[in-house]
Design a protein around this motif. Structure first.
Motif, PDB file in Angstrom:
ATOM      1  N   TYR A   8      25.066 -64.387  30.657  1.00 27.90           N
ATOM      2  CA  TYR A   8      23.952 -63.715  31.313  1.00 27.90           C
ATOM      3  C   TYR A   8      23.954 -62.218  30.984  1.00 27.90           C
ATOM      4  N   LEU A   9      25.126 -61.613  30.999  1.00 28.48           N
ATOM      5  CA  LEU A   9      25.229 -60.202  30.630  1.00 28.48           C
ATOM      6  C   LEU A   9      24.825 -59.995  29.165  1.00 28.48           C
ATOM      7  N   ASP A  10      25.177 -60.941  28.309  1.00 33.67           N
ATOM      8  CA  ASP A  10      24.775 -60.857  26.907  1.00 33.67           C
ATOM      9  C   ASP A  10      23.259 -60.887  26.778  1.00 33.67           C
ATOM     10  N   GLU A  11      22.600 -61.715  27.596  1.00 33.32           N
ATOM     11  CA  GLU A  11      21.143 -61.801  27.564  1.00 33.32           C
ATOM     12  C   GLU A  11      20.507 -60.491  28.030  1.00 33.32           C
ATOM     13  N   LEU A  12      21.048 -59.914  29.086  1.00 34.81           N
ATOM     14  CA  LEU A  12      20.538 -58.632  29.569  1.00 34.81           C
ATOM     15  C   LEU A  12      20.740 -57.538  28.516  1.00 34.81           C
ATOM     16  N   GLU A  13      21.898 -57.552  27.888  1.00 38.03           N
ATOM     17  CA  GLU A  13      22.188 -56.578  26.845  1.00 38.03           C
ATOM     18  C   GLU A  13      21.199 -56.714  25.695  1.00 38.03           C
ATOM     19  N   SER A  14      20.947 -57.936  25.253  1.00 41.57           N
ATOM     20  CA  SER A  14      20.033 -58.177  24.134  1.00 41.57           C
ATOM     21  C   SER A  14      18.618 -57.709  24.467  1.00 41.57           C
ATOM     22  N   GLU A  15      18.179 -57.988  25.690  1.00 39.24           N
ATOM     23  CA  GLU A  15      16.846 -57.564  26.122  1.00 39.24           C
ATOM     24  C   GLU A  15      16.725 -56.044  26.110  1.00 39.24           C
ATOM     25  N   ALA A  16      17.741 -55.356  26.653  1.00 42.36           N
ATOM     26  CA  ALA A  16      17.716 -53.894  26.716  1.00 42.36           C
ATOM     27  C   ALA A  16      17.731 -53.283  25.319  1.00 42.36           C
ATOM     28  N   ILE A  17      18.534 -53.849  24.428  1.00 43.30           N
ATOM     29  CA  ILE A  17      18.602 -53.345  23.054  1.00 43.30           C
ATOM     30  C   ILE A  17      17.265 -53.543  22.347  1.00 43.30           C
ATOM     31  N   TYR A  18      16.614 -54.672  22.599  1.00 42.87           N
ATOM     32  CA  TYR A  18      15.286 -54.920  22.018  1.00 42.87           C
ATOM     33  C   TYR A  18      14.295 -53.850  22.466  1.00 42.87           C
ATOM     34  N   ILE A  19      14.313 -53.528  23.754  1.00 41.08           N
ATOM     35  CA  ILE A  19      13.379 -52.534  24.286  1.00 41.08           C
ATOM     36  C   ILE A  19      13.667 -51.154  23.694  1.00 41.08           C
ATOM     37  N   LEU A  20      14.936 -50.792  23.582  1.00 41.17           N
ATOM     38  CA  LEU A  20      15.299 -49.496  22.994  1.00 41.17           C
ATOM     39  C   LEU A  20      14.831 -49.402  21.541  1.00 41.17           C
ATOM     40  N   ARG A  21      14.964 -50.477  20.804  1.00 40.83           N
ATOM     41  CA  ARG A  21      14.505 -50.484  19.409  1.00 40.83           C
ATOM     42  C   ARG A  21      12.979 -50.414  19.333  1.00 40.83           C
ATOM     43  N   GLU A  22      12.290 -51.063  20.291  1.00 43.99           N
ATOM     44  CA  GLU A  22      10.831 -50.978  20.346  1.00 43.99           C
ATOM     45  C   GLU A  22      10.382 -49.544  20.641  1.00 43.99           C
ATOM     46  N   VAL A  23      11.088 -48.873  21.522  1.00 46.12           N
ATOM     47  CA  VAL A  23      10.771 -47.472  21.828  1.00 46.12           C
ATOM     48  C   VAL A  23      10.871 -46.632  20.566  1.00 46.12           C
ATOM     49  N   TRP A  24      11.968 -46.803  19.820  1.00 45.58           N
ATOM     50  CA  TRP A  24      12.161 -46.024  18.599  1.00 45.58           C
ATOM     51  C   TRP A  24      11.092 -46.338  17.559  1.00 45.58           C
TER      52      TRP A  24
END
Length: 301
Positions: A8-24
């Motif tokens: 579950y933590l891995d899923e949250l991490e992946s989601e957050a990283i996706y959003i950060l990359r979308e921001v960039w």
């Protein structure tokens, strides 16, 4: 910690990283809003993971109230040096000196509201088109309405009727000149998730989060730390207590709780048993039912 929870933590991490990359990918000059608290530290850690082995591509922006915990400022400076990122600072004291805002008076005076003008000035001055925050939906009810990409008008204000739909993983950061966005990559995390992830990743946090002896005063159902900015009222007395802080903000209004949790493992166990929200020890949030909502509409976070 169970195998399910680790996944579950891995899923949250992946989601957050996706959003950060979308921001960039979508914005020209995004920054991470960095307070020195656990959530902004977590976002910065995730940004490091998202763009490794390159450096974090975002500057860190800190709104300095002038009433910070000294430990927080030292932690901020050490982290900036370690990560090799640029630090942008907006000063509330400078805004007061320039007549942009007026200092509050009274027993529970705070500079939190004054941060709004300082933050919006810093965003405009540095031509920021997206400010990445560490807001979470479980933190306070006003934050539960946020999307991952939160649109702000050319006055820096939040309008719930002017937010973009977020279908599946499609994020829309298009905006007119003068407008900007706030992005919340850990919006789906809880306080428990944050601490479990910090424990798993062995992320360093300010010592204020760990139980320690400190001179405090009992006020507004919390232990308020003694500082040069605290004015004692009649009948109040300074006591030395073993306390820790669940959230970090203006030292004059951030209350501690008595605790024996002096390790990350003990914090995780303590948070699991908590029934009160982590902002329950912030006196500025107790001013009214809509205190956070009002500040949010004006551009607080």
């Amino acid at each position: 910690m169970s195998k399910y929870y680790l996944n579950y933590l891995d899923e949250l991490e992946s989601e957050a990283i996706y959003i950060l990359r979308e921001v960039w990918a979508q914005f020209e000059n995004p920054v991470i809003l960095f307070s020195g608290g656990k959530d902004s530290i977590l976002v910065t850690h995730l940004a490091k993971k998202a763009f490794y082995p390159s450096k974090i591509p975002f500057s860190l922006m800190h709104v300095d109230t002038g009433h910070n915990f000294p430990e927080t400022i030292q932690f901020r400076d050490d982290l900036v040096k370690e990560f090799g990122v640029q630090l942008l600072v907006g000063s509330v004291q400078e805004a007061i000196d320039e007549g942009r805002v007026a200092e509050e008076r009274g027993k529970n005076a705070t500079r939190n509201v004054l941060q709004i003008t300082t933050l919006l000035d810093a965003i405009e001055k540095n031509k920021v088109d997206c400010a990445i925050g560490g807001g979470r939906r479980d933190e306070e009810k006003a934050r539960a309405k946020e999307r991952f990409f939160s649109h702000r008008d050319d006055f820096g204000q939040w309008d719930p009727k002017n937010q973009r739909p977020e279908l599946w993983n499609i994020l829309n950061g298009k905006h007119f000149e003068g407008e900007h966005f706030r992005a919340f990559p850990i919006s789906n995390w809880t306080e428990m998730d944050v601490w479990n992830y910090i424990l798993r990743e062995n992320i360093e946090v300010p010592s204020l989060y760990l139980a320690h002896d400190r001179d405090v005063v009992w006020r507004s159902d919390s232990w308020i730390p003694v500082s040069d900015h605290l004015k004692l009222e009649e009948g109040e007395k300074i006591e030395n207590k073993k306390v820790r802080f669940r959230t970090l903000g203006d030292i004059t209004i951030t209350g501690g709780l008595e605790s024996e949790a002096d390790t990350l493992e003990k914090i995780v166990a303590e948070v699991a048993a908590m029934k009160q929200t982590e902002r329950g020890n912030r006196t500025d949030d107790k001013r009214s039912e809509s205190a956070m909502e009002d500040r949010k509409r004006q551009g607080y976070f």
